[in-house]
Design a protein around this motif. Structure first.
Motif, PDB file in Angstrom:
ATOM      1  N   ASN A 475       5.144  13.510 -16.724  1.00 56.27           N
ATOM      2  CA  ASN A 475       4.912  13.580 -15.286  1.00 56.27           C
ATOM      3  C   ASN A 475       3.650  14.378 -14.996  1.00 56.27           C
ATOM      4  O   ASN A 475       3.447  15.456 -15.555  1.00 56.27           O
ATOM      5  CB  ASN A 475       6.120  14.248 -14.605  1.00 56.27           C
ATOM      6  N   CYS A 476       2.803  13.832 -14.141  1.00 57.90           N
ATOM      7  CA  CYS A 476       1.614  14.540 -13.652  1.00 57.90           C
ATOM      8  C   CYS A 476       1.666  14.600 -12.118  1.00 57.90           C
ATOM      9  O   CYS A 476       2.052  13.621 -11.468  1.00 57.90           O
ATOM     10  CB  CYS A 476       0.327  13.813 -14.062  1.00 57.90           C
ATOM     11  N   GLU A 477       1.270  15.741 -11.572  1.00 58.95           N
ATOM     12  CA  GLU A 477       1.142  15.868 -10.116  1.00 58.95           C
ATOM     13  C   GLU A 477      -0.343  16.026  -9.781  1.00 58.95           C
ATOM     14  O   GLU A 477      -1.018  16.917 -10.299  1.00 58.95           O
ATOM     15  CB  GLU A 477       1.922  17.081  -9.606  1.00 58.95           C
ATOM     16  N   ILE A 478      -0.858  15.134  -8.942  1.00 65.04           N
ATOM     17  CA  ILE A 478      -2.296  15.125  -8.619  1.00 65.04           C
ATOM     18  C   ILE A 478      -2.511  15.650  -7.207  1.00 65.04           C
ATOM     19  O   ILE A 478      -1.584  15.704  -6.396  1.00 65.04           O
ATOM     20  CB  ILE A 478      -2.892  13.717  -8.798  1.00 65.04           C
ATOM     21  N   SER A 479      -3.758  16.004  -6.915  1.00 68.06           N
ATOM     22  CA  SER A 479      -4.066  16.647  -5.626  1.00 68.06           C
ATOM     23  C   SER A 479      -4.129  15.653  -4.470  1.00 68.06           C
ATOM     24  O   SER A 479      -3.921  16.036  -3.318  1.00 68.06           O
ATOM     25  CB  SER A 479      -5.386  17.403  -5.745  1.00 68.06           C
ATOM     26  N   HIS A 480      -4.436  14.359  -4.733  1.00 61.47           N
ATOM     27  CA  HIS A 480      -4.495  13.333  -3.684  1.00 61.47           C
ATOM     28  C   HIS A 480      -3.497  12.241  -4.012  1.00 61.47           C
ATOM     29  O   HIS A 480      -3.539  11.648  -5.102  1.00 61.47           O
ATOM     30  CB  HIS A 480      -5.908  12.739  -3.574  1.00 61.47           C
ATOM     31  N   ALA A 481      -2.611  11.968  -3.071  1.00 62.49           N
ATOM     32  CA  ALA A 481      -1.541  11.009  -3.327  1.00 62.49           C
ATOM     33  C   ALA A 481      -2.073   9.608  -3.582  1.00 62.49           C
ATOM     34  O   ALA A 481      -1.436   8.814  -4.276  1.00 62.49           O
ATOM     35  CB  ALA A 481      -0.560  10.992  -2.145  1.00 62.49           C
ATOM     36  N   ASP A 482      -3.259   9.265  -3.049  1.00 57.92           N
ATOM     37  CA  ASP A 482      -3.765   7.898  -3.208  1.00 57.92           C
ATOM     38  C   ASP A 482      -4.775   7.783  -4.343  1.00 57.92           C
ATOM     39  O   ASP A 482      -5.422   6.751  -4.507  1.00 57.92           O
ATOM     40  CB  ASP A 482      -4.410   7.430  -1.895  1.00 57.92           C
ATOM     41  N   ALA A 483      -4.905   8.828  -5.153  1.00 56.42           N
ATOM     42  CA  ALA A 483      -5.874   8.787  -6.259  1.00 56.42           C
ATOM     43  C   ALA A 483      -5.380   7.838  -7.354  1.00 56.42           C
ATOM     44  O   ALA A 483      -4.178   7.663  -7.570  1.00 56.42           O
ATOM     45  CB  ALA A 483      -6.088  10.183  -6.828  1.00 56.42           C
ATOM     46  N   ASP A 505       5.012   8.058  -7.322  1.00 59.25           N
ATOM     47  CA  ASP A 505       5.922   8.652  -6.347  1.00 59.25           C
ATOM     48  C   ASP A 505       5.157   9.732  -5.586  1.00 59.25           C
ATOM     49  O   ASP A 505       5.124  10.900  -5.975  1.00 59.25           O
ATOM     50  CB  ASP A 505       7.137   9.242  -7.059  1.00 59.25           C
ATOM     51  N   GLY A 506       4.476   9.333  -4.482  1.00 56.90           N
ATOM     52  CA  GLY A 506       3.660  10.282  -3.732  1.00 56.90           C
ATOM     53  C   GLY A 506       2.540  10.820  -4.592  1.00 56.90           C
ATOM     54  O   GLY A 506       1.723  10.057  -5.131  1.00 56.90           O
ATOM     55  N   ALA A 507       2.503  12.149  -4.782  1.00 58.08           N
ATOM     56  CA  ALA A 507       1.459  12.762  -5.614  1.00 58.08           C
ATOM     57  C   ALA A 507       1.843  12.786  -7.087  1.00 58.08           C
ATOM     58  O   ALA A 507       1.064  13.283  -7.913  1.00 58.08           O
ATOM     59  CB  ALA A 507       1.190  14.179  -5.124  1.00 58.08           C
ATOM     60  N   HIS A 508       3.014  12.244  -7.431  1.00 58.04           N
ATOM     61  CA  HIS A 508       3.467  12.263  -8.831  1.00 58.04           C
ATOM     62  C   HIS A 508       3.182  10.926  -9.502  1.00 58.04           C
ATOM     63  O   HIS A 508       3.346   9.860  -8.890  1.00 58.04           O
ATOM     64  CB  HIS A 508       4.970  12.567  -8.907  1.00 58.04           C
ATOM     65  N   ARG A 509       2.741  11.007 -10.758  1.00 61.80           N
ATOM     66  CA  ARG A 509       2.538   9.823 -11.593  1.00 61.80           C
ATOM     67  C   ARG A 509       3.359  10.025 -12.863  1.00 61.80           C
ATOM     68  O   ARG A 509       3.271  11.073 -13.517  1.00 61.80           O
ATOM     69  CB  ARG A 509       1.059   9.644 -11.962  1.00 61.80           C
ATOM     70  N   ARG A 510       4.181   9.038 -13.204  1.00 63.65           N
ATOM     71  CA  ARG A 510       5.075   9.183 -14.354  1.00 63.65           C
ATOM     72  C   ARG A 510       4.879   8.040 -15.341  1.00 63.65           C
ATOM     73  O   ARG A 510       4.652   6.895 -14.947  1.00 63.65           O
ATOM     74  CB  ARG A 510       6.544   9.202 -13.917  1.00 63.65           C
ATOM     75  N   VAL A 533      -4.862  15.537 -18.365  1.00 66.00           N
ATOM     76  CA  VAL A 533      -3.875  16.392 -19.021  1.00 66.00           C
ATOM     77  C   VAL A 533      -3.348  15.638 -20.232  1.00 66.00           C
ATOM     78  O   VAL A 533      -3.183  14.411 -20.193  1.00 66.00           O
ATOM     79  CB  VAL A 533      -2.727  16.767 -18.059  1.00 66.00           C
ATOM     80  N   THR A 534      -3.117  16.400 -21.308  1.00 70.60           N
ATOM     81  CA  THR A 534      -2.719  15.797 -22.582  1.00 70.60           C
ATOM     82  C   THR A 534      -1.293  16.203 -22.922  1.00 70.60           C
ATOM     83  O   THR A 534      -0.903  17.358 -22.750  1.00 70.60           O
ATOM     84  CB  THR A 534      -3.660  16.255 -23.711  1.00 70.60           C
ATOM     85  N   PHE A 535      -0.507  15.240 -23.404  1.00 71.90           N
ATOM     86  CA  PHE A 535       0.852  15.477 -23.894  1.00 71.90           C
ATOM     87  C   PHE A 535       0.881  15.080 -25.371  1.00 71.90           C
ATOM     88  O   PHE A 535       0.561  13.939 -25.711  1.00 71.90           O
ATOM     89  CB  PHE A 535       1.877  14.621 -23.136  1.00 71.90           C
ATOM     90  N   LEU A 536       1.306  15.994 -26.223  1.00 76.92           N
ATOM     91  CA  LEU A 536       1.463  15.700 -27.643  1.00 76.92           C
ATOM     92  C   LEU A 536       2.960  15.484 -27.899  1.00 76.92           C
ATOM     93  O   LEU A 536       3.755  16.425 -27.836  1.00 76.92           O
ATOM     94  CB  LEU A 536       0.950  16.861 -28.507  1.00 76.92           C
ATOM     95  N   VAL A 537       3.364  14.244 -28.177  1.00 77.75           N
ATOM     96  CA  VAL A 537       4.777  13.863 -28.315  1.00 77.75           C
ATOM     97  C   VAL A 537       5.098  13.673 -29.784  1.00 77.75           C
ATOM     98  O   VAL A 537       4.435  12.898 -30.482  1.00 77.75           O
ATOM     99  CB  VAL A 537       5.078  12.572 -27.524  1.00 77.75           C
ATOM    100  N   HIS A 555       3.037  19.601 -16.459  1.00 77.61           N
ATOM    101  CA  HIS A 555       4.331  19.411 -15.799  1.00 77.61           C
ATOM    102  C   HIS A 555       5.115  18.436 -16.660  1.00 77.61           C
ATOM    103  O   HIS A 555       4.648  17.343 -16.937  1.00 77.61           O
ATOM    104  CB  HIS A 555       4.167  18.814 -14.383  1.00 77.61           C
ATOM    105  N   ILE A 556       6.325  18.824 -17.034  1.00 74.37           N
ATOM    106  CA  ILE A 556       7.150  17.978 -17.906  1.00 74.37           C
ATOM    107  C   ILE A 556       8.530  17.825 -17.297  1.00 74.37           C
ATOM    108  O   ILE A 556       9.130  18.795 -16.864  1.00 74.37           O
ATOM    109  CB  ILE A 556       7.299  18.577 -19.309  1.00 74.37           C
ATOM    110  N   PHE A 557       9.010  16.592 -17.286  1.00 73.35           N
ATOM    111  CA  PHE A 557      10.375  16.343 -16.873  1.00 73.35           C
ATOM    112  C   PHE A 557      11.006  15.451 -17.932  1.00 73.35           C
ATOM    113  O   PHE A 557      10.574  14.327 -18.136  1.00 73.35           O
ATOM    114  CB  PHE A 557      10.432  15.637 -15.503  1.00 73.35           C
ATOM    115  N   LEU A 558      12.039  15.981 -18.628  1.00 76.83           N
ATOM    116  CA  LEU A 558      12.734  15.206 -19.652  1.00 76.83           C
ATOM    117  C   LEU A 558      14.041  14.709 -19.061  1.00 76.83           C
ATOM    118  O   LEU A 558      14.816  15.498 -18.523  1.00 76.83           O
ATOM    119  CB  LEU A 558      13.028  16.068 -20.883  1.00 76.83           C
ATOM    120  N   ARG A 559      14.254  13.430 -19.176  1.00 74.83           N
ATOM    121  CA  ARG A 559      15.465  12.833 -18.617  1.00 74.83           C
ATOM    122  C   ARG A 559      16.216  12.184 -19.769  1.00 74.83           C
ATOM    123  O   ARG A 559      15.737  11.215 -20.354  1.00 74.83           O
ATOM    124  CB  ARG A 559      15.091  11.800 -17.569  1.00 74.83           C
TER     125      ARG A 559
END
Length: 573
Positions: A475-483, A505-510, A533-537, A555-559
Motif C-alpha cells: 500500500n502506498c499513500e500519495i499526496s494527490h488523489a488523482d496522481a 482508493d482515494g489517495a491510496h494505491r494498492r 517507494v520500494t518493497f522487498l518481499v 506504509h504496509i498493510f498485510l491481509r
C-alpha cells in the motif's frame, strides 16, 4: 508521449563494489552458505544485511574482512536462513537471493541377509544385516514379529535399536505350535517393508523337572556387571546358585530345583537393562492321563494323551460333546502325542474333557481359576504408529487395553510423562489416551504406552501450517488523489491479472496478490513522476507453512487469514 510512443535508456552507475554478489545461491540444508565481495579501497565502512536487517557476528554468522575482500558465511544453514542478502559499501550495494533446499527424508530400507538357526533346543536364533545404504543419522529400530502357522495375526516379540540378532525361546511363546518370523525397520519417517525368515520352527513352553538344573542366559551388546534376582531376592554365587559372566554373556544355574520354585520370577538387571523369565518346575513326569487340571484365567490350557501308534485317530470331547478346531482352540498331532491347546482360559472352559480312540479313552477334569488376572495386553494399535500433528492443534495418542482395569505408563524419549497443564492422561473404559493441548514443535518425539506385559510406540512429528492462502498487500499513500502511479517488480512493470490486482482508493494505491507463492518474491516499486517507494518481499516455505517478509516499506498493510506479528522493521505473516 501523447500518441503512446516512448523512448528507453539504460543507465549504469559505476560504484565502489568491484566484485558483486551472485544473483542467486542455492545450498542444501545443513551446509554452509558463503558470500564474497570485493571493493576498490581497503578502509571502507561496509555492512551486511539479510531481509533488511543488519547482521552481526555470531557462532552461526561469520563476518570477515581481508583488505578489499569481505566475506559472509552462514554455518549449518536451515530453512529459515533463506532470504535476500545485501552488502552495502557507501552508497553502493549488491544483493543475492539465498535459497536453502530441504533434504528429502525417506522411510528406512528393509534389512537384508536374514538367516534362521533352528538347530537349538526349543529356541531359534534370528539374524539380519541393516541395508547397506540405509541412513545412519536418523534413529531407527528393528522390530521382529512372530506368527503361528494357521493364524493371520502377527505379534511383536523383539525390538532393538542396535542389535542385529534375536533369540526367541519356547518359554516366551504363549502356546506350543509352529511359528514363522519376519523383521522390519522403522524410524520417524516411516516403516520399511517386512522381510520374512525362510523357515518354520516348532516352539513351546518347557518346564524343568524337580531335582534337575534350571539354566538362564542373557547376552548384552556390551560388557557390564549385572545382578540376578529370584522373586525380588538378590542371588549370590554359591550353594545351589551358580552365577557366571563371560564378557557380554551372563548365566544363572539353579541346581536341584524345587517344586516350591514353580512359577518363580527370575530377573536380570544391569545398567539400563532389565529382563525377566518364569521358572517352571514339574513335580514328576506327567502320567499318561492326568485326570485333574486347574489353570488360572488367561493362561493356556494344554491337555494331551500318548497313543500307541503315531497313525492312531482320536476324538476330543468336552462334557460328552465332540470338539472342533476354532479360533483359540487348536487340536494337534505330533508323533504319538495328541493335544488340544486353548490359548486363553476362561470360566466357560471348565468341564470334563475326553481323548477317545476306537478302543480306549482318557478323561480330564479342567477348571479355570480367576483369582489371578492375566497380563494386560494392548489390543489396538497392533503395530507401532508414525503420526503427524500441526502446531497449535490438539494431538491424541490412544491405546485400547485387553482389560478395563489395566494400568499404563506413558514415556516420551525415554522419560515418564506426567500430567500437566498442557498434557492430559485420560482413562475411559479400556481406552488410555495421552492428549497434548496446543502442540508445539518441541512435542515431537518418540512416545511409548507401556503395560506390565506389552508396549506400543508412537513416533510423533509436529509441523506448522496456515489455515488458508496468504494474501499479500502493498500500500502506498500519495499526496494527490488523482496522481498516476506505476508498479514494478524486479524492474519490469506489472500488469493486472487474476492473481495480481491493482486498486485505487482515494489517495491510496494498492497491489494485492490473493494467493502468494514463492514466485511472488522480489523487489516491488510504487513509482510516481517525482517519488518512489520500494518493497522487498521474501516468501519462504510451502503453501502449508508459508512465511512472507516485507522489508523497508513506508506504509504496509498485510491481509491474511493467518497470524501477523511485528519484529523491528519487518512485518511477518
Amino acid at each position: 508521449m501523447p500518441d503512446g510512443a516512448k523512448s528507453i535508456a539504460e543507465l549504469s552507475v559505476k560504484g565502489t563494489i568491484i566484485k558483486k554478489l551472485p544473483r542467486k545461491l542455492e545450498v542444501m540444508e545443513g551446509e554452509n552458505a558463503a558470500f564474497c565481495v570485493e571493493v576498490e579501497d581497503d578502509d571502507m565502512e561496509v555492512h551486511w544485511f539479510k531481509d533488511g536487517l543488519k547482521l552481526h557476528e555470531t557462532h552461526q554468522t561469520i563476518l570477515k574482512s581481508f583488505g578489499k575482500t569481505h566475506i559472509l558465511v552462514f554455518v549449518n544453514v536451515a530453512h529459515h536462513n533463506s532470504g535476500v542478502v545485501t552488502f552495502v559499501a557507501g552508497r553502493s550495494k549488491t544483493s543475492a537471493r539465498l535459497k536453502v533446499k530441504a533434504i528429502r527424508h525417506c522411510p528406512p530400507i528393509c534389512p537384508v541377509g536374514v538367516n534362521m538357526d533352528v538347530d537349538r533346543p526349543n529356541s531359534v536364533l534370528l539374524t539380519w544385516v541393516p541395508a547397506p545404504n540405509s541412513q545412519t543419522s536418523t534413529r531407527s529400530m528393528f522390530v521382529v514379529e512372530r506368527q503361528e502357522v494357521g493364524s493371520q495375526e502377527w505379534q511383536k516379540c523383539f525390538t532393538s535399536e542396535t542389535a542385529t540378532s534375536a533369540e526367541v525361546s519356547g518359554d516366551s511363546i504363549p502356546c506350543e505350535g509352529n511359528y514363522r518370523f519376519r523383521v522390519c525397520c522403522i524410524n520417524k519417517y516411516g516403516r520399511s517393508g517386512h522381510v520374512e525368515f525362510p523357515k518354520v520352527v516348532h516352539l513351546g513352553e518347557q518346564a524343568d523337572k524337580e531335582g534337575e538344573e534350571a539354566r538362564f542366559t542373557i547376552e548384552l551388546s556390551t560388557s557390564m556387571v549385572g545382578t540376578w534376582f529370584l522373586n525380588s531376592t538378590q542371588l549370590q554365587h554359591g550353594g545351589r546358585y551358580v552365577i557366571e559372566q563371560s564378557q557380554t554373556k551372563h548365566s544363572l544355574v539353579i541346581r536341584d530345583s524345587h517344586s516350591a520354585e514353580d512359577a518363580a520370577e527370575i530377573t536380570f538387571i544391569a545398567n539400563g537393562v532389565r529382563d525377566s523369565a518364569v521358572l517352571k518346575v514339574k513335580r514328576s513326569p506327567l502320567p499318561e492321563c492326568d485326570t485333574n487340571k486347574k489353570v488360572e484365567t488367561g493362561e493356556p490350557i494344554v491337555l494331551y494323551c500318548e497313543v500307541s501308534h503315531s497313525f492312531a485317530q482320536v476324538s476330543w470331547l468336552k462334557d460328552g460333546q465332540e470338539l472342533q478346531m476354532t479360533d483359540g482352540l487348536n487340536i494337534q498331532s505330533d508323533g504319538n502325542m495328541r493335544r488340544i491347546v486353548i490359548q486363553s482360559a476362561e470360566a466357560s472352559h471348565s468341564g470334563v474333557y475326553t481323548c477317545q480312540t476306537a478302543g480306549d479313552s482318557c478323561p480330564y477334569s479342567a477348571s479355570s481359576n480367576s483369582n489371578t488376572e492375566p497380563p494386560v495386553m494392548i489390543v489396538e494399535p497392533k503395530d507401532d504408529m508414525v503420526m503427524e500433528g500441526y502446531i497449535s492443534e490438539d494431538v491424541h495418542l490412544q491405546c485400547e487395553l485387553s482389560r478395563t482395569n489395566g494400568r499404563v505408563r506413558w514415556f516420551k524419549d525415554g522419560h515418564e510423562v506426567e500430567e500437566s497443564g498442557n498434557i492430559q492422561l485420560v482413562s475411559e473404559g479400556p481406552y488410555r489416551r495421552l492428549t497434548i493441548l496446543c502442540s508445539t514443535a518441541e512435542d515431537s518425539g518418540e512416545y511409548v504406552c507401556e503395560t506390565d506385559g506389552d508396549s506400543v510406540f508412537f513416533q510423533l512429528t509436529v509441523t506448522g501450517r496456515t489455515e488458508g492462502p496468504v494474501v499479500l498487500e502493498l500500500n502506498c499513500e500519495i499526496s494527490h488523489a488523482d496522481a498516476h502511479i506505476r508498479w514494478y517488480k524486479d524492474g519490469l512493470e506489472v500488469e493486472e491479472s487474476c492473481n495480481l490486482i491493482l486498486e485505487v482508493d482515494g489517495a491510496h494505491r494498492r497491489l494485492v496478490i490473493p494467493k502468494t507463492t514463492v514466485d511472488d518474491a522480489g523487489e516491488y516499486v510504487c513509482d510516481t513522476e517525482d517519488d518512489s517507494v520500494t518493497f522487498l518481499v521474501t516468501v519462504t516455505g510451502k503453501e502449508a507453512d508459508m512465511r512472507v517478509v516485507i522489508s523497508r516499506p513506508r506504509h504496509i498493510f498485510l491481509r491474511s487469514s493467518s497470524l501477523c506479528r511485528t519484529t523491528s522493521d519487518a512485518y511477518t505473516t
